[in-house]
Design a protein around this motif. Sequence first.
Motif, PDB file in Angstrom:
ATOM      1  N   THR A 190     -53.465 -15.262  42.611  1.00  0.00           N
ATOM      2  CA  THR A 190     -53.624 -13.465  43.493  1.00  0.00           C
ATOM      3  C   THR A 190     -53.169 -12.578  42.709  1.00  0.00           C
ATOM      4  O   THR A 190     -51.839 -12.627  41.518  1.00  0.00           O
ATOM      5  CB  THR A 190     -52.874 -13.692  45.188  1.00  0.00           C
ATOM      6  OG1 THR A 190     -53.973 -15.239  45.634  1.00  0.00           O
ATOM      7  CG2 THR A 190     -53.401 -12.604  45.705  1.00  0.00           C
ATOM      8  N   SER A 191     -54.086 -11.244  42.196  1.00  0.00           N
ATOM      9  CA  SER A 191     -53.361 -10.541  41.619  1.00  0.00           C
ATOM     10  C   SER A 191     -53.865  -9.284  41.993  1.00  0.00           C
ATOM     11  O   SER A 191     -54.038  -8.956  43.126  1.00  0.00           O
ATOM     12  CB  SER A 191     -53.654 -10.539  40.357  1.00  0.00           C
ATOM     13  OG  SER A 191     -55.561 -10.368  40.263  1.00  0.00           O
ATOM     14  N   ARG A 192     -53.573  -7.906  41.307  1.00  0.00           N
ATOM     15  CA  ARG A 192     -53.555  -6.801  42.454  1.00  0.00           C
ATOM     16  C   ARG A 192     -54.376  -5.892  41.014  1.00  0.00           C
ATOM     17  O   ARG A 192     -54.217  -5.805  40.652  1.00  0.00           O
ATOM     18  CB  ARG A 192     -52.531  -5.894  42.515  1.00  0.00           C
ATOM     19  CG  ARG A 192     -52.339  -4.715  43.372  1.00  0.00           C
ATOM     20  CD  ARG A 192     -51.147  -4.151  44.490  1.00  0.00           C
ATOM     21  NE  ARG A 192     -51.423  -3.333  45.212  1.00  0.00           N
ATOM     22  CZ  ARG A 192     -52.154  -3.283  46.588  1.00  0.00           C
ATOM     23  NH1 ARG A 192     -51.879  -5.146  47.149  1.00  0.00           N
ATOM     24  NH2 ARG A 192     -52.060  -2.842  47.434  1.00  0.00           N
ATOM     25  N   LEU A 193     -55.173  -5.253  41.898  1.00  0.00           N
ATOM     26  CA  LEU A 193     -56.267  -4.585  41.485  1.00  0.00           C
ATOM     27  C   LEU A 193     -55.459  -4.164  40.299  1.00  0.00           C
ATOM     28  O   LEU A 193     -56.081  -3.693  39.042  1.00  0.00           O
ATOM     29  CB  LEU A 193     -57.340  -4.500  42.048  1.00  0.00           C
ATOM     30  CG  LEU A 193     -58.584  -3.493  41.265  1.00  0.00           C
ATOM     31  CD1 LEU A 193     -59.300  -4.633  40.584  1.00  0.00           C
ATOM     32  CD2 LEU A 193     -59.405  -2.944  42.098  1.00  0.00           C
ATOM     33  N   SER A 194     -55.109  -2.630  40.565  1.00  0.00           N
ATOM     34  CA  SER A 194     -54.912  -1.751  39.844  1.00  0.00           C
ATOM     35  C   SER A 194     -53.291  -2.532  39.121  1.00  0.00           C
ATOM     36  O   SER A 194     -53.542  -1.358  38.126  1.00  0.00           O
ATOM     37  CB  SER A 194     -53.830  -1.634  40.887  1.00  0.00           C
ATOM     38  OG  SER A 194     -52.693  -1.393  41.588  1.00  0.00           O
ATOM     39  N   ALA A 195     -52.380  -2.995  39.388  1.00  0.00           N
ATOM     40  CA  ALA A 195     -52.101  -3.711  37.583  1.00  0.00           C
ATOM     41  C   ALA A 195     -52.308  -4.249  37.027  1.00  0.00           C
ATOM     42  O   ALA A 195     -51.793  -3.839  35.672  1.00  0.00           O
ATOM     43  CB  ALA A 195     -50.489  -4.525  38.694  1.00  0.00           C
ATOM     44  N   VAL A 196     -53.611  -4.944  37.386  1.00  0.00           N
ATOM     45  CA  VAL A 196     -53.997  -5.325  36.229  1.00  0.00           C
ATOM     46  C   VAL A 196     -54.817  -4.510  35.286  1.00  0.00           C
ATOM     47  O   VAL A 196     -54.930  -4.836  34.283  1.00  0.00           O
ATOM     48  CB  VAL A 196     -55.351  -6.747  36.967  1.00  0.00           C
ATOM     49  CG1 VAL A 196     -56.201  -7.223  35.550  1.00  0.00           C
ATOM     50  CG2 VAL A 196     -54.504  -7.790  37.139  1.00  0.00           C
ATOM     51  N   ALA A 197     -56.065  -3.561  36.304  1.00  0.00           N
ATOM     52  CA  ALA A 197     -56.671  -2.399  35.455  1.00  0.00           C
ATOM     53  C   ALA A 197     -56.328  -1.213  34.990  1.00  0.00           C
ATOM     54  O   ALA A 197     -56.144  -0.973  33.484  1.00  0.00           O
ATOM     55  CB  ALA A 197     -57.282  -1.887  36.946  1.00  0.00           C
ATOM     56  N   ALA A 198     -54.307  -0.861  35.353  1.00  0.00           N
ATOM     57  CA  ALA A 198     -53.410  -0.417  34.523  1.00  0.00           C
ATOM     58  C   ALA A 198     -52.995  -1.251  32.903  1.00  0.00           C
ATOM     59  O   ALA A 198     -52.848  -0.449  32.056  1.00  0.00           O
ATOM     60  CB  ALA A 198     -52.018  -0.563  35.384  1.00  0.00           C
ATOM     61  N   ASP A 199     -53.237  -2.242  32.756  1.00  0.00           N
ATOM     62  CA  ASP A 199     -52.867  -3.589  31.935  1.00  0.00           C
ATOM     63  C   ASP A 199     -54.071  -2.808  30.358  1.00  0.00           C
ATOM     64  O   ASP A 199     -53.984  -3.986  29.779  1.00  0.00           O
ATOM     65  CB  ASP A 199     -52.097  -4.558  31.943  1.00  0.00           C
ATOM     66  CG  ASP A 199     -51.886  -5.492  30.884  1.00  0.00           C
ATOM     67  OD1 ASP A 199     -50.951  -4.667  30.301  1.00  0.00           O
ATOM     68  OD2 ASP A 199     -51.881  -6.565  30.752  1.00  0.00           O
ATOM     69  N   LEU A 200     -55.500  -2.764  30.672  1.00  0.00           N
ATOM     70  CA  LEU A 200     -56.445  -3.220  30.257  1.00  0.00           C
ATOM     71  C   LEU A 200     -56.537  -2.382  28.431  1.00  0.00           C
ATOM     72  O   LEU A 200     -55.648  -1.271  28.927  1.00  0.00           O
ATOM     73  CB  LEU A 200     -57.301  -2.879  31.059  1.00  0.00           C
ATOM     74  CG  LEU A 200     -58.153  -2.986  32.521  1.00  0.00           C
ATOM     75  CD1 LEU A 200     -59.896  -2.266  32.161  1.00  0.00           C
ATOM     76  CD2 LEU A 200     -59.050  -4.938  31.786  1.00  0.00           C
ATOM     77  N   PRO A 201     -57.284  -2.899  27.637  1.00  0.00           N
ATOM     78  CA  PRO A 201     -57.338  -1.830  26.459  1.00  0.00           C
ATOM     79  C   PRO A 201     -57.519  -1.046  27.007  1.00  0.00           C
ATOM     80  O   PRO A 201     -58.575  -0.441  27.551  1.00  0.00           O
ATOM     81  CB  PRO A 201     -58.198  -3.340  26.014  1.00  0.00           C
ATOM     82  CG  PRO A 201     -58.691  -4.068  26.962  1.00  0.00           C
ATOM     83  CD  PRO A 201     -57.541  -4.324  28.392  1.00  0.00           C
ATOM     84  N   GLU A 202     -57.178   0.133  25.077  1.00  0.00           N
ATOM     85  CA  GLU A 202     -57.794   1.427  25.802  1.00  0.00           C
ATOM     86  C   GLU A 202     -59.005   1.241  25.602  1.00  0.00           C
ATOM     87  O   GLU A 202     -59.655   0.565  23.589  1.00  0.00           O
ATOM     88  CB  GLU A 202     -56.520   1.923  24.623  1.00  0.00           C
ATOM     89  CG  GLU A 202     -57.059   3.342  24.644  1.00  0.00           C
ATOM     90  CD  GLU A 202     -56.479   4.454  23.522  1.00  0.00           C
ATOM     91  OE1 GLU A 202     -56.773   5.873  23.026  1.00  0.00           O
ATOM     92  OE2 GLU A 202     -55.399   3.621  23.491  1.00  0.00           O
ATOM     93  N   MET A 203     -59.998   2.158  26.464  1.00  0.00           N
ATOM     94  CA  MET A 203     -61.579   2.002  25.647  1.00  0.00           C
ATOM     95  C   MET A 203     -61.653   3.718  25.863  1.00  0.00           C
ATOM     96  O   MET A 203     -61.272   4.498  26.704  1.00  0.00           O
ATOM     97  CB  MET A 203     -62.297   1.051  26.767  1.00  0.00           C
ATOM     98  CG  MET A 203     -61.861  -0.018  26.380  1.00  0.00           C
ATOM     99  SD  MET A 203     -63.162  -1.385  28.218  1.00  0.00           S
ATOM    100  CE  MET A 203     -61.716  -2.940  27.510  1.00  0.00           C
ATOM    101  N   PRO A 204     -62.327   4.024  25.140  1.00  0.00           N
ATOM    102  CA  PRO A 204     -63.533   5.698  25.132  1.00  0.00           C
ATOM    103  C   PRO A 204     -63.884   5.650  26.752  1.00  0.00           C
ATOM    104  O   PRO A 204     -65.161   5.936  26.386  1.00  0.00           O
ATOM    105  CB  PRO A 204     -64.741   5.325  24.078  1.00  0.00           C
ATOM    106  CG  PRO A 204     -65.190   3.858  23.523  1.00  0.00           C
ATOM    107  CD  PRO A 204     -63.895   3.172  24.391  1.00  0.00           C
TER     108      PRO A 204
END
Length: 315
Positions: A190-204
């Motif tokens: 189980t994971s939290r959406l906001s925590a994973v979204a904050a760790d996504l690689p930088e994109m345009p």
Amino acid sequence: MRGIVRKWRPPLALVVGGALVGVFALPILGLVSLRLWGDVLGWGEAATLVVVLALVATTVLGLLLWRLVLRPVYALTDYARAMKAGEAPQAPTQFGTPEFSALGASVMAMGNSLHSRAEGMKAYSDHVAHELTSPLTAIRGAAELLETAPPPDDAATLSTTIRAASDRMQTLLDDLGHHARAGTSAGPGTSRLSAVAADLPEMPLDIGVTADGAVPLDAQDLHTILTQLARNAAEHGATRLDLSVLEAGIQVTDDGPGISTGNRARIFDPFFTTRREQGGTGMGLSIVRSLLAARGGRISLADSIQGAAFLITFD
């Protein structure tokens, strides 16, 4: 596949306990009945009556055991054998006891997961050779022309062609590796959406969480899924990606040009892409689908006024 029909059935412990009680009680009841009726009906008639009652009771008990135990086992065995043979059998819809219902659901879920992986491997064999043919042909042709000692300008162009074809092959192989690992990734969690979204690689593009919540996926798996969806949106011209945890699952929407009606049925197929000239491999959404299938989830297109929208659901 049809779902299992939920009806009340006695638990397996009650079935086995009832059978044992019946085996223990029938001889005692027979002796008692013979003692009581022997003087009234005669010993021969009383013995015949006891035997008939024992046969009736045994038949009823046998029918119950067949209905609640043997038939579900046979049905599940036939289903597993058909799946092993590569067929698409009709899944059983009823089982005799709650324990067999749980076992049947687990076996059918496992069969569907294995069938999904088998389809993915078949897609590889059908498409990998085709996708690698073009860059291989370019490399072979450029190498043959370089053997003829062309002018420097032509040689530089041929060298550029070889490098571009090699990069294309490397990209395809990398995506194939991601796709193959999708079915054997981190595992349940189980994971939290906001925590994973904050760790996504930088994109345009801007990534926002409009409704946060817990997701029944390991953080590594969710990170891979969101990365692929975000990259797919950015490559198709989106500037904004919104993520939401809903009661039905996770909704992912972007503000890009959307998906045309003719392509909606094919976007999850391996190697299908509308950006082949720009280097697209068509593996991003296929990776997402394979990873979710291995974790008991599904991804589908959702209705959207603007851009593309995906809905991720879980069993």
